[in-house]
Write a protein that holds these residues in place. Structure first.
Motif, PDB file in Angstrom:
ATOM      1  N   ILE A 289      -1.468   6.400  10.285  1.00 41.24           N
ATOM      2  CA  ILE A 289      -0.381   5.573   9.745  1.00 41.24           C
ATOM      3  C   ILE A 289       0.688   6.430   9.073  1.00 41.24           C
ATOM      4  O   ILE A 289       0.462   7.607   8.780  1.00 41.24           O
ATOM      5  CB  ILE A 289      -0.908   4.509   8.738  1.00 41.24           C
ATOM      6  N   ASN A 290       1.843   5.793   8.829  1.00 34.79           N
ATOM      7  CA  ASN A 290       2.953   6.428   8.082  1.00 34.79           C
ATOM      8  C   ASN A 290       3.439   7.731   8.704  1.00 34.79           C
ATOM      9  O   ASN A 290       3.871   8.637   7.995  1.00 34.79           O
ATOM     10  CB  ASN A 290       2.554   6.690   6.615  1.00 34.79           C
TER      11      ASN A 290
ATOM     12  N   LYS B 132       3.482   0.244  13.834  1.00 36.58           N
ATOM     13  CA  LYS B 132       4.322  -0.455  12.855  1.00 36.58           C
ATOM     14  C   LYS B 132       4.690   0.404  11.643  1.00 36.58           C
ATOM     15  O   LYS B 132       5.770   0.254  11.085  1.00 36.58           O
ATOM     16  CB  LYS B 132       3.613  -1.731  12.346  1.00 36.58           C
ATOM     17  N   THR B 133       3.768   1.257  11.218  1.00 37.87           N
ATOM     18  CA  THR B 133       4.036   2.036   9.996  1.00 37.87           C
ATOM     19  C   THR B 133       4.748   3.357  10.291  1.00 37.87           C
ATOM     20  O   THR B 133       5.067   4.107   9.378  1.00 37.87           O
ATOM     21  CB  THR B 133       2.718   2.345   9.243  1.00 37.87           C
TER      22      THR B 133
ATOM     23  N   GLY C 209       9.564   2.762   9.635  1.00 42.16           N
ATOM     24  CA  GLY C 209       8.251   2.111   9.651  1.00 42.16           C
ATOM     25  C   GLY C 209       8.004   1.298   8.386  1.00 42.16           C
ATOM     26  O   GLY C 209       8.611   1.539   7.348  1.00 42.16           O
ATOM     27  N   GLN C 210       7.073   0.311   8.499  1.00 44.51           N
ATOM     28  CA  GLN C 210       6.680  -0.457   7.306  1.00 44.51           C
ATOM     29  C   GLN C 210       5.865   0.452   6.403  1.00 44.51           C
ATOM     30  O   GLN C 210       5.030   1.216   6.866  1.00 44.51           O
ATOM     31  CB  GLN C 210       5.805  -1.655   7.732  1.00 44.51           C
ATOM     32  N   ARG C 211       6.130   0.348   5.104  1.00 43.35           N
ATOM     33  CA  ARG C 211       5.425   1.230   4.174  1.00 43.35           C
ATOM     34  C   ARG C 211       4.015   0.717   3.907  1.00 43.35           C
ATOM     35  O   ARG C 211       3.831  -0.467   3.608  1.00 43.35           O
ATOM     36  CB  ARG C 211       6.176   1.325   2.822  1.00 43.35           C
ATOM     37  N   VAL C 212       3.048   1.578   4.021  1.00 45.92           N
ATOM     38  CA  VAL C 212       1.664   1.239   3.709  1.00 45.92           C
ATOM     39  C   VAL C 212       1.141   2.299   2.766  1.00 45.92           C
ATOM     40  O   VAL C 212       1.274   3.498   3.035  1.00 45.92           O
ATOM     41  CB  VAL C 212       0.789   1.213   5.005  1.00 45.92           C
TER      42      VAL C 212
END
Length: 384
Positions: free
Chosen positions: A300-301, A335-336, A376-379
């Protein structure tokens, strides 16, 4: 010789702020203009900026500026400058470049010839050499450049030599590769940090991956090459060596980086591996032959940066359309991840299937391109 110089870093249009930030990060004040960043400094600053600027083209000394509407004004303006503070007796001083834009003087070969004559006359006078006897140009080379914009002449000496994008690690390149300094600038414009995964799914000769690794490890981009100013007799060789040693000490070779490059062309992947080896980064960058559509990851990220084939680089428009469409579908589940895609195709968003959060106009050489930026969406990552 001079203690302090007026300096300018030349830069591709659209990247001035990136280079300005790099210069400020070196603790140097600067002013940004179109295609240029101005700053002042000593020989140490000349060494440091040549060694550390990732996104600039060259570092030049500004010897002087003056109005030049006629060849007589040009001659007198060049003659008046303090050449004795730069050029020792015996120096080679070619007028390597003359550029005239929106000016009454537009014959560039004549501008070069008159400028050369003026410098020679000034040195003859200063060193008490008889007129009519040509100066012996057997020493170090000082390449002089004359730029006339709207009847204002700027006279410069190039300190860099081969452009700063020539890092020294590129053993071979594929078709229409991205320049190293442009690749570095795009990474600096992205939201990548060394603790994030990095992927270039169309890696070609590996430039983005290598530049990312050098940024991540804080390796000076000019570490593996020489610069024109180092041959000048008044430059303190020990000082330059000290700046190089400091750069070596600032590199962090132990940092763990997650950098991968993929390409459908196995030959390009082999070239990328050779270039990574030349840069001493074989064990840092993962390079593999793979189709873009096969890109999947649970990480991710991360950040994806891609310079896919476009325009002049690929003749089959239909293949480009399919590639962009597949790119959109392949990246959608990530997504991230933030994605940064460089292309000259003005219909890219339509083919990709979604609109960019931000678009930035750049120039890859003379080709106008856009950097499409998808955030990207932040996670929050579990760091335990």
């Amino acid at each position: 010789m001079k203690e302090k110089f007026k300096l300018v870093a030349t830069v591709a249009a659209g990247l001035e702020a990136v280079v300005g930030k790099e210069i400020r990060n070196l603790g140097i004040n600067c002013q940004i203009a179109n295609g240029k960043v101005f700053f002042d400094g000593s020989v140490e600053v000349i060494a440091r900026t040549n060694l550390w600027l990732r996104a600039a083209d060259r570092v030049k000394i500004v010897v002087g500026e003056f109005p030049a509407r006629t060849f007589e004004e040009l001659f007198q303006g060049v003659f008046t400058l303090d050449w004795e503070n730069y050029l020792p007796l015996g120096a080679k001083f070619p007028i390597s470049k003359a550029k005239c834009v929106k000016s009454k003087l537009h014959n560039e070969p004549s501008v070069q010839a008159i400028s050369k004559k003026a410098v020679a006359k000034k040195l003859q006078k200063y060193f008490h050499r008889p007129e009519g006897v040509p100066l012996q140009e057997t020493g170090a080379e000082f390449k002089i450049e004359v730029s006339i914009l709207k009847d204002k002449a700027t006279i410069m000496i190039d300190t860099t030599g081969a452009s700063l994008f020539k890092r020294g690690y590129r053993t071979e390149k594929g078709g229409a590769p991205i320049k190293e300094n442009m690749a570095a600038a795009i990474i600096e414009l992205s939201n990548w940090f060394p603790d994030k995964p990095f992927i270039d799914p169309t890696c070609g000769s590996g430039t983005f991956c290598i530049e990312a690794a050098m940024i991540g490890m804080n390796i000076a981009p000019g570490f593996n090459r020489d610069f024109a100013f180092e041959a000048w007799p008044w430059v303190d060789k020990e000082l330059v060596q000290r700046v190089r040693d400091e750069a070596e000490n600032q590199a962090n070779y132990d940092i763990e980086l997650d950098i991968s490059g993929f390409d459908i062309d196995g030959r390009m992947v082999e070239i990328a591996k050779k270039n990574a080896a030349e840069a001493g980064l074989s064990d840092v960058i993962k390079l593999k032959q793979m189709r873009l559509q096969d890109l999947k990851t649970d990480k991710i990220n991360g950040v994806i940066i891609s310079n896919p084939p476009y325009g002049e680089r690929m003749l089959d428009d239909k293949a480009v359309d399919i590639l962009y469409n597949e790119m959109g579908q392949t990246f959608a589940p990530l997504k991230t991840w933030s994605k940064f895609i460089l292309t000259s195709d003005e219909n890219f968003e339509k083919k990709y299937g979604s609109q960019a959060d931000k678009k930035r106009k750049l120039y890859n050489g003379t080709l106008r391109v856009d950097l499409y930026q998808y955030y990207g969406q932040r996670v929050k990552r579990n760091l335990s």
